[in-house]
Every structure is written in structure tokens, then in C-alpha cells.
Design a protein around this motif. Structure first.
Motif, short mmCIF file in Angstrom:
data_model
loop_
_atom_site.label_atom_id
_atom_site.label_comp_id
_atom_site.label_asym_id
_atom_site.label_seq_id
_atom_site.Cartn_x
_atom_site.Cartn_y
_atom_site.Cartn_z
N ILE A 1 -13.77 69.70 -65.81
CA ILE A 1 -14.84 70.30 -66.60
C ILE A 1 -16.19 69.98 -65.94
CG2 ILE A 1 -15.96 70.41 -68.86
CD1 ILE A 1 -13.26 69.30 -69.99
N ILE A 2 -16.99 71.04 -65.74
CA ILE A 2 -18.34 70.89 -65.22
C ILE A 2 -19.28 71.02 -66.41
CG2 ILE A 2 -20.08 71.81 -63.66
CD1 ILE A 2 -17.71 73.12 -62.10
N HIS A 3 -20.01 69.96 -66.73
CA HIS A 3 -20.95 69.97 -67.86
C HIS A 3 -22.34 70.35 -67.35
CE1 HIS A 3 -17.98 67.90 -70.38
NE2 HIS A 3 -17.71 67.18 -69.30
N CYS A 4 -22.90 71.41 -67.93
CA CYS A 4 -24.22 71.90 -67.55
C CYS A 4 -25.11 71.93 -68.78
CB CYS A 4 -24.12 73.31 -66.97
SG CYS A 4 -23.01 73.45 -65.58
N THR A 5 -26.40 72.16 -68.58
CA THR A 5 -27.31 72.23 -69.72
C THR A 5 -27.01 73.43 -70.61
OG1 THR A 5 -28.92 73.37 -68.33
CG2 THR A 5 -29.21 71.00 -68.59
N GLU A 6 -26.46 74.51 -70.02
CA GLU A 6 -26.20 75.72 -70.81
C GLU A 6 -24.75 75.82 -71.30
OE1 GLU A 6 -25.45 76.72 -66.56
OE2 GLU A 6 -27.23 75.96 -67.55
N GLY A 7 -23.91 74.84 -71.00
CA GLY A 7 -22.53 74.90 -71.45
C GLY A 7 -21.59 74.18 -70.51
N GLU A 8 -20.30 74.54 -70.63
CA GLU A 8 -19.27 73.89 -69.81
C GLU A 8 -18.44 74.94 -69.10
OE1 GLU A 8 -16.96 71.55 -72.51
OE2 GLU A 8 -18.48 69.99 -72.66
N TYR A 9 -17.94 74.56 -67.94
CA TYR A 9 -17.03 75.40 -67.17
C TYR A 9 -15.75 74.62 -66.95
CZ TYR A 9 -21.25 78.07 -66.06
OH TYR A 9 -22.40 78.81 -66.14
N TYR B 1 -20.35 75.38 -55.91
CA TYR B 1 -19.78 76.58 -55.32
C TYR B 1 -18.26 76.45 -55.30
CZ TYR B 1 -24.50 77.27 -53.48
OH TYR B 1 -25.85 77.44 -53.36
N LEU B 2 -17.58 77.53 -55.64
CA LEU B 2 -16.12 77.54 -55.54
C LEU B 2 -15.75 77.55 -54.06
CD1 LEU B 2 -15.29 80.11 -58.34
CD2 LEU B 2 -15.22 77.62 -58.46
N GLY B 3 -14.64 76.94 -53.72
CA GLY B 3 -14.22 76.81 -52.34
C GLY B 3 -14.02 78.12 -51.61
N ASP B 4 -13.66 79.17 -52.34
CA ASP B 4 -13.43 80.46 -51.70
C ASP B 4 -14.73 81.25 -51.50
OD1 ASP B 4 -14.01 81.24 -54.29
OD2 ASP B 4 -12.09 82.23 -54.64
N GLY B 5 -15.83 80.74 -52.01
CA GLY B 5 -17.13 81.40 -51.84
C GLY B 5 -17.37 82.56 -52.78
N SER B 6 -16.51 82.73 -53.78
CA SER B 6 -16.64 83.87 -54.68
C SER B 6 -17.92 83.81 -55.53
CB SER B 6 -15.42 83.99 -55.59
OG SER B 6 -15.25 82.82 -56.34
N ASN B 7 -18.48 82.63 -55.73
CA ASN B 7 -19.74 82.53 -56.49
C ASN B 7 -20.89 82.09 -55.58
OD1 ASN B 7 -19.04 79.81 -56.15
ND2 ASN B 7 -19.80 79.23 -58.16
N GLN B 8 -20.80 82.46 -54.32
CA GLN B 8 -21.79 82.04 -53.33
C GLN B 8 -23.21 82.45 -53.72
OE1 GLN B 8 -21.07 83.68 -49.46
NE2 GLN B 8 -22.84 82.71 -48.54
N HIS B 9 -23.37 83.62 -54.30
CA HIS B 9 -24.71 84.11 -54.65
C HIS B 9 -25.11 83.77 -56.09
CE1 HIS B 9 -24.90 86.02 -50.79
NE2 HIS B 9 -23.75 86.62 -51.02
N SER B 10 -24.19 83.23 -56.86
CA SER B 10 -24.52 82.81 -58.23
C SER B 10 -23.75 81.53 -58.56
CB SER B 10 -24.19 83.91 -59.22
OG SER B 10 -22.81 84.23 -59.13
N PRO B 11 -24.14 80.41 -57.93
CA PRO B 11 -23.42 79.14 -58.17
C PRO B 11 -23.66 78.61 -59.58
CG PRO B 11 -25.38 78.73 -56.89
CD PRO B 11 -25.28 80.23 -57.03
N ILE B 12 -22.87 77.64 -59.96
CA ILE B 12 -23.04 76.96 -61.24
C ILE B 12 -24.22 76.00 -61.07
CG2 ILE B 12 -21.98 75.41 -62.92
CD1 ILE B 12 -19.24 76.55 -61.93
N LYS B 13 -25.22 76.14 -61.94
CA LYS B 13 -26.47 75.36 -61.80
C LYS B 13 -26.66 74.43 -62.98
CE LYS B 13 -28.63 79.07 -59.20
NZ LYS B 13 -29.78 79.98 -59.08
N ASN B 14 -27.68 73.59 -62.89
CA ASN B 14 -28.06 72.63 -63.94
C ASN B 14 -26.90 71.72 -64.32
OD1 ASN B 14 -30.82 73.58 -64.36
ND2 ASN B 14 -29.85 75.41 -65.17
N VAL B 15 -26.18 71.24 -63.32
CA VAL B 15 -25.01 70.38 -63.55
C VAL B 15 -25.49 69.00 -63.97
CG1 VAL B 15 -22.98 69.35 -62.48
CG2 VAL B 15 -23.63 71.69 -61.91
N LYS B 16 -24.88 68.47 -65.04
CA LYS B 16 -25.22 67.14 -65.54
C LYS B 16 -24.13 66.11 -65.30
CE LYS B 16 -29.13 68.52 -66.88
NZ LYS B 16 -30.20 68.27 -65.92
N SER B 17 -22.85 66.53 -65.38
CA SER B 17 -21.75 65.58 -65.17
C SER B 17 -20.45 66.36 -64.98
CB SER B 17 -21.62 64.61 -66.33
OG SER B 17 -21.23 65.30 -67.51
N PHE B 18 -19.41 65.61 -64.59
CA PHE B 18 -18.05 66.15 -64.46
C PHE B 18 -17.12 65.29 -65.28
CE2 PHE B 18 -19.90 66.88 -60.12
CZ PHE B 18 -20.00 68.25 -60.20
#
Length: 165
Positions: free
Chosen positions: A107-115, A145-162
């Protein structure tokens, strides 16, 4: 302390990450070319052997003194660090945390939610930490960034913790 990121959850060791020091890490990758070049799986012993061999060949050809080209190479490398866009592979950090054998969700915890991602996918993540030589202060401290580069132009931002479940 707002730039510190923690890996916690179903792990043997809770890991604290400081993106501010990654610029000095030899594992850093250039994000402007990383996703466009084919990623090779090679072992570190092979890389070390090639580097030593190259150095040995250079000493044989040019002598053991440091030729002027080394100075210009160092200057180029310094300039690249000061102006480059860099990331670092997440695999070594995740391996050092030693996730539990029954852990399956990352889980990637960001200011706008979780992934949520499968833990196998997390091993291939790349964490971007600088853009054109500057730390990611406005929407950072890192971009994921995902390893395959699929989110290269829109990475997950504002990461706070994992965390790992």
C-alpha cells in the motif's frame, strides 16, 4: 522530518527512507532515459568484473597516471548530478525490510488517498526523487513509477509512507 518515508506493516524490519541522500547513491537511475532503454538483468559480479577490466585496460593503454580525460569525466558526472532527473529502484529497500511470507498487498499512502498493489509489483517500483537537479518539494518527497513505465507521465505523487499487508 516531512521528507522521511517509512516502510511498515508485515515486515521483519521497519525501514526509514530519506530521499535527500539518494543523490549520492550509485543505484540511482536517470529517469529521462530509464523507461526508454531496455532493462537488463545482470548480476553485480559481472558488472564489477567489466568495470575492473575496463579500468585495467585503460591503465595498460594510458599508464597508471590519471590522464586529463578523467578530470573532464568527473566534471561531466558532477554536472549531470546537479541537473539530472533521478530515481532509485525500490527492490533493495523492500528486500531489506523482509516482508512476511504471508504478505501479499503493498500500500502506497499519499495525501489524496491510498494505492494498493500486489507485493510482487512493488519490487519493480522506481522512486523518483529529483527533477532537473532539484528535490521534489511541491508534490514529493518522492514520485512512484511502476516498473513497466506505464505511469511514466503521471506518477503517484505526495507519497507519505508505505505499508505491507
Amino acid at each position: 522530518m516531512e521528507n522521511i518515508i517509512i516502510i511498515s506493516g508485515k515486515v521483519k524490519y521497519t525501514i526509514t527512507l530519506d530521499p535527500g541522500v539518494w543523490i549520492f547513491d550509485d543505484r540511482r537511475v536517470d529517469l529521462t532515459t530509464f523507461f526508454s532503454t531496455k532493462l537488463e538483468n545482470s548480476n553485480s559480479l559481472e558488472e564489477y568484473t567489466k568495470a575492473v577490466s575496463k579500468h585495467w585496460d585503460r591503465e595498460i593503454m594510458e599508464g597508471a597516471i590519471y590522464p586529463p580525460t578523467l578530470k573532464s569525466e568527473k566534471k561531466f558526472e558532477k554536472e549531470k548530478v546537479l541537473t539530472g532527473t533521478f530515481g532509485i529502484p525500490f527492490r533493495p529497500f523492500l528486500l531489506n525490510s523482509e516482508p512476511a511470507s504471508d504478505a501479499n498487498t503493498f500500500i502506497i499512502h499519499c495525501t489524496e488517498g491510498e494505492y494498493e498493489l500486489p507485493i510482487e509489483t512493488a519490487y519493480d517500483l522506481i522512486m523518483g526523487f529529483s527533477n532537473k537537479g532539484k528535490p521534489l518539494t511541491s508534490d514529493g518527497p518522492i514520485h512512484v513509477y511502476l516498473g513497466d513505465g506505464s505511469n511514466q507521465h503521471s506518477p503517484i505523487k505526495n507519497v507519505k509512507s508505505f505499508s505491507i499487508k
